[in-house]
Design an enzyme around this catalytic site. Structure first.
Site, PDB file in Angstrom:
ATOM      1  N   GLY A   1      18.674  19.047  62.244  1.00  0.00           N
ATOM      2  CA  GLY A   1      18.871  20.479  62.468  1.00  0.00           C
ATOM      3  C   GLY A   1      19.117  21.215  61.174  1.00  0.00           C
ATOM      4  O   GLY A   1      19.316  20.598  60.122  1.00  0.00           O
TER       5      GLY A   1
ATOM      6  N   THR B   1      25.032  23.494  60.707  1.00  0.00           N
ATOM      7  CA  THR B   1      25.149  23.600  62.164  1.00  0.00           C
ATOM      8  C   THR B   1      26.185  22.640  62.735  1.00  0.00           C
ATOM      9  O   THR B   1      26.399  22.610  63.941  1.00  0.00           O
ATOM     10  CB  THR B   1      23.790  23.346  62.841  1.00  0.00           C
ATOM     11  OG1 THR B   1      23.156  22.254  62.198  1.00  0.00           O
ATOM     12  CG2 THR B   1      22.909  24.567  62.785  1.00  0.00           C
TER      13      THR B   1
ATOM     14  N   THR C   1      27.823  17.167  60.091  1.00  0.00           N
ATOM     15  CA  THR C   1      28.899  16.368  59.502  1.00  0.00           C
ATOM     16  C   THR C   1      30.113  16.350  60.439  1.00  0.00           C
ATOM     17  O   THR C   1      30.750  15.314  60.638  1.00  0.00           O
ATOM     18  CB  THR C   1      29.322  16.974  58.135  1.00  0.00           C
ATOM     19  OG1 THR C   1      28.135  17.167  57.372  1.00  0.00           O
ATOM     20  CG2 THR C   1      30.276  16.088  57.397  1.00  0.00           C
TER      21      THR C   1
ATOM     22  N   HIS D   1      14.066  56.208  53.683  1.00  0.00           N
ATOM     23  CA  HIS D   1      13.435  54.913  53.992  1.00  0.00           C
ATOM     24  C   HIS D   1      14.215  54.208  55.122  1.00  0.00           C
ATOM     25  O   HIS D   1      13.642  53.774  56.116  1.00  0.00           O
ATOM     26  CB  HIS D   1      13.422  54.069  52.703  1.00  0.00           C
ATOM     27  CG  HIS D   1      12.821  52.713  52.849  1.00  0.00           C
ATOM     28  ND1 HIS D   1      11.579  52.391  52.352  1.00  0.00           N
ATOM     29  CD2 HIS D   1      13.276  51.596  53.452  1.00  0.00           C
ATOM     30  CE1 HIS D   1      11.303  51.127  52.626  1.00  0.00           C
ATOM     31  NE2 HIS D   1      12.323  50.622  53.295  1.00  0.00           N
ATOM     32  N   GLU D   2      15.540  54.123  54.951  1.00  0.00           N
ATOM     33  CA  GLU D   2      16.355  53.427  55.964  1.00  0.00           C
ATOM     34  C   GLU D   2      16.338  54.190  57.290  1.00  0.00           C
ATOM     35  O   GLU D   2      16.315  53.578  58.358  1.00  0.00           O
ATOM     36  CB  GLU D   2      17.806  53.241  55.481  1.00  0.00           C
ATOM     37  CG  GLU D   2      17.969  52.390  54.232  1.00  0.00           C
ATOM     38  CD  GLU D   2      17.228  51.058  54.279  1.00  0.00           C
ATOM     39  OE1 GLU D   2      17.094  50.488  55.375  1.00  0.00           O
ATOM     40  OE2 GLU D   2      16.765  50.608  53.219  1.00  0.00           O
TER      41      GLU D   2
HETATM   42  P1  ATP Z   1      24.411  20.336  56.065  1.00  0.00           P
HETATM   43  O1  ATP Z   1      23.147  19.983  56.765  1.00  0.00           O
HETATM   44  O2  ATP Z   1      24.237  21.462  55.099  1.00  0.00           O
HETATM   45  O3  ATP Z   1      25.143  19.172  55.487  1.00  0.00           O
HETATM   46  P2  ATP Z   1      26.011  20.334  58.450  1.00  0.00           P
HETATM   47  O4  ATP Z   1      25.126  20.564  59.610  1.00  0.00           O
HETATM   48  O5  ATP Z   1      26.452  18.930  58.188  1.00  0.00           O
HETATM   49  O6  ATP Z   1      25.374  20.985  57.155  1.00  0.00           O
HETATM   50  P3  ATP Z   1      28.781  20.905  58.555  1.00  0.00           P
HETATM   51  O7  ATP Z   1      29.075  20.357  57.194  1.00  0.00           O
HETATM   52  O8  ATP Z   1      29.146  20.051  59.705  1.00  0.00           O
HETATM   53  O9  ATP Z   1      27.260  21.293  58.638  1.00  0.00           O
HETATM   54  O10 ATP Z   1      29.451  22.342  58.727  1.00  0.00           O
HETATM   55  C1  ATP Z   1      29.923  23.085  57.617  1.00  0.00           C
HETATM   56  C2  ATP Z   1      31.093  23.947  58.039  1.00  0.00           C
HETATM   57  O11 ATP Z   1      30.633  24.954  58.933  1.00  0.00           O
HETATM   58  C3  ATP Z   1      32.144  23.190  58.806  1.00  0.00           C
HETATM   59  O12 ATP Z   1      33.123  22.688  57.955  1.00  0.00           O
HETATM   60  C4  ATP Z   1      32.698  24.229  59.759  1.00  0.00           C
HETATM   61  O13 ATP Z   1      33.678  25.003  59.114  1.00  0.00           O
HETATM   62  C5  ATP Z   1      31.522  25.137  60.031  1.00  0.00           C
HETATM   63  N1  ATP Z   1      30.797  24.755  61.264  1.00  0.00           N
HETATM   64  C6  ATP Z   1      29.491  24.404  61.335  1.00  0.00           C
HETATM   65  N2  ATP Z   1      29.145  24.171  62.612  1.00  0.00           N
HETATM   66  C7  ATP Z   1      30.234  24.368  63.369  1.00  0.00           C
HETATM   67  C8  ATP Z   1      30.513  24.265  64.752  1.00  0.00           C
HETATM   68  N3  ATP Z   1      29.559  23.920  65.620  1.00  0.00           N
HETATM   69  N4  ATP Z   1      31.759  24.527  65.178  1.00  0.00           N
HETATM   70  C9  ATP Z   1      32.730  24.879  64.312  1.00  0.00           C
HETATM   71  N5  ATP Z   1      32.529  24.993  62.985  1.00  0.00           N
HETATM   72  C10 ATP Z   1      31.307  24.742  62.506  1.00  0.00           C
END
Ligand code: ATP
Length: 506
Positions: free
Chosen positions: A111, A115, A118, A338-339
């Site tokens: 994804g 999102t 991690t 413009h806006e």
């Molecule tokens: P990347 O692909 O860039 O590594 P990722 O998908 O692993 O990104 P994360 O590192 O999990 O993204 O998310 C980064 C931060 O965004 C998290 O520490 C959190 O603060 C916020 N965040 C992202 N998704 C969520 C979620 N579904 N719910 C709550 N917080 C979120």
């Protein structure tokens, strides 16, 4: 210029030694022995240093990371459910061996960035009471063949050791950006990458149900199509879970999670409205909205965060920080018209959709209109896309109306309009019918772009011309107040004439 300095030095030194030995007659054997010993020591020190970072810095940090549960992840209900179902395989190990089911070795999360992939991996470790070891694909990339592979071995070893030390029966290894090491093997130049991937496959193949600790590898990528098929086949990454951008409900959930430790104005703040206005934002961007809103409130020395702070934070995350660029009076007036062109077109095509018109320099723009999608949309019809193009062309159309020509300020609008034309062509929504766009010549593209854009430009100009007086009344308000809320702008719009009425009158 010095990118390959290290390689050149490595090549130069042996030649220099051979030169000394055979042409100058110096006995270089003690020198060579010394160089081998020093080189070996340096290599060992570097490998150790690097390995300390693999594992998410787990060795270097004194405090273990706080366990994270699925409740702290907003939206992503389907991804969470699929993940929990898969993780139950790791927990109910007796059942699994009773039925002769092979262990689940790998889960791939795919994804866009930010999102929550991690977060999901961390929550998976907490849910299964496993130790958590993390690394990023880029940490395995080295110029020297074999170093990446040895780091993979170390990563799995570290997971096993950590589990033994903490008395855990399972370990979750998370590799972010797995496409860096798991990309398609071409057998050519990239031997180092191939060896790293081969080592990862070997480690995955070595995982057995009876092993303690049971190891689960979770990989994350936003480029699944880049991955080697050997990684994706059953028995390796068995489950693929899509972690998409959150929908409106998901966005509201994420905003609420990140609002928990912040003082919000309880009567005034409406997070559902913020969720509505932040269409297309990732979880990381939503977290940033809450954070920036808190910073705005603190800067104003207020006690609580208001809706206004949240709204300003959306602008900041969407468009970048405000800049100090001082435009001339003429430029400001041109930008305002413009806006207003964009905003009037937007409001006439989709009533109620303008959420703010601003005459403030932000990021690259000198002004902007923030649109407010009434609902999340995933399928677009031809009339909808034509409307989008007309809104994008509205700025240039207004400049033509009042100045008889355009400026460079429309460049981004035209890029946007042309990318919509491309998607119309590729979806068979033009008079070309269903067509393989990769077979279209540049001339054909120029022709179709020209025809569609010229026709829509004429339509939007007609629409704006019949509402010329709205520009005059809104211009002075916008240049004085600098930002107009959607409602304020609609009140200035008064009895503007929408396109259908224009067509009916013709
Ligand atoms: P990347 O692909 O860039 O590594 P990722 O998908 O692993 O990104 P994360 O590192 O999990 O993204 O998310 C980064 C931060 O965004 C998290 O520490 C959190 O603060 C916020 N965040 C992202 N998704 C969520 C979620 N579904 N719910 C709550 N917080 C979120």
């Amino acid at each position: 210029m010095f990118k390959y300095g290290k390689e050149m030095a490595i090549g130069f030194v042996p030649i220099f030694i051979l030169f000394l030995q055979f042409f100058v007659g110096v006995n270089t054997i003690p020198l060579v022995l010394l160089a081998v010993i020093v080189g070996g020591l340096l290599f060992m020190a570097k490998t150790r240093g690097n390995l300390a970072t693999v594992g998410g810095g787990s060795r270097g940090k004194a405090r273990p990371p706080k366990p994270l549960s699925f409740d702290q992840i907003g939206g992503q209900d389907r991804a969470k459910q699929e993940l929990v179902e898969a993780l139950d395989f790791l927990i109910h190990v007796d059942q699994i061996s009773k039925f002769g089911i092979r262990p689940l070795k790998g889960i791939l999360l795919t994804g866009p960035p930010g999102t929550g992939k991690t977060l999901l991996a961390k929550a998976a470790a907490h849910y299964t009471d496993s130790v958590y070891v993390a690394a990023s694909g880029s940490e395995f990339v080295e110029m020297y063949v074999g170093v990446g592979a040895s780091r993979i071995r170390e990563l799995f070893k570290e997971a096993r050791q950590k589990a033994a030390k903490q008395n855990k029966e399972s370990a979750v290894i998370f590799i972010d950006e797995i496409d860096v090491i798991g990309g398609k093997r071409d057998g050519g130049q990239q031997r180092e990458y191939d060896q790293t991937l081969n080592q990862l496959l070997t480690e995955l193949d070595g995982i057995h149900t009876s092993d303690t600790p049971r190891i689960l590898l979770i990989g994350a990528t936003n480029r699944k199509e880049m991955l080697d098929s050997a990684l994706l086949r059953p028995g390796r990454f068995d489950r693929h879970i899509a972690v998409d951008l959150p929908d409106k409900k998901g966005r509201a959930h994420i905003l609420n999670i990140h609002a928990q430790n912040k003082p919000l104005h309880s009567e005034e703040v409406n997070l559902d409205k913020i969720a509505e206005e932040s269409f297309g934002f990732s979880g990381a961007q939503l977290e940033s909205v809450m954070n920036e809103a808190a910073i705005y409130a603190m800067r104003e020395e207020g006690e609580v965060i208001n809706q206004r702070h949240l709204s300003m934070a959306i602008d900041k995350v969407m468009m970048g920080e405000r800049t100090d660029r001082e435009a001339t009076h003429e430029e400001r007036e041109r930008v305002a018209l413009h806006e207003l062109g964009h905003a009037i077109a937007a409001e006439l095509i989709r009533p109620g959709s303008v959420s703010q018109v601003a005459l403030l320099p932000r990021g690259q723009a000198l002004g902007y209109v923030r649109h407010n999608p009434q609902q999340d949309k995933y399928l677009y019809t031809k009339p909808f896309l034509e409307g989008q193009i007309m809104i994008a062309l509205g700025g240039a159309a207004a400049e033509e109306m009042f100045y008889g020509g355009r400026s460079t300020g429309s460049r981004g609008d035209f890029d946007q309009a042309m990318s919509i034309v491309r998607s119309m062509v590729e979806s068979g929504l033009t008079d070309l019918g269903i067509i393989d766009s990769s077979m279209m010549t540049p001339d054909k593209w120029a022709d179709v772009n020209g025809r569609i854009l010229n026709e829509l430009m004429e339509r939007v100009k007609r629409m704006l011309e019949s509402n010329r007086e709205v520009f005059t009344s809104a211009l002075s308000v916008l240049t004085t107040e600098e930002t107009l809320s959607g409602d304020r702008f609609r009140s200035l719009l008064g009895n503007a004439v929408p396109e259908e009425q224009l067509l009916a009158a013709q």
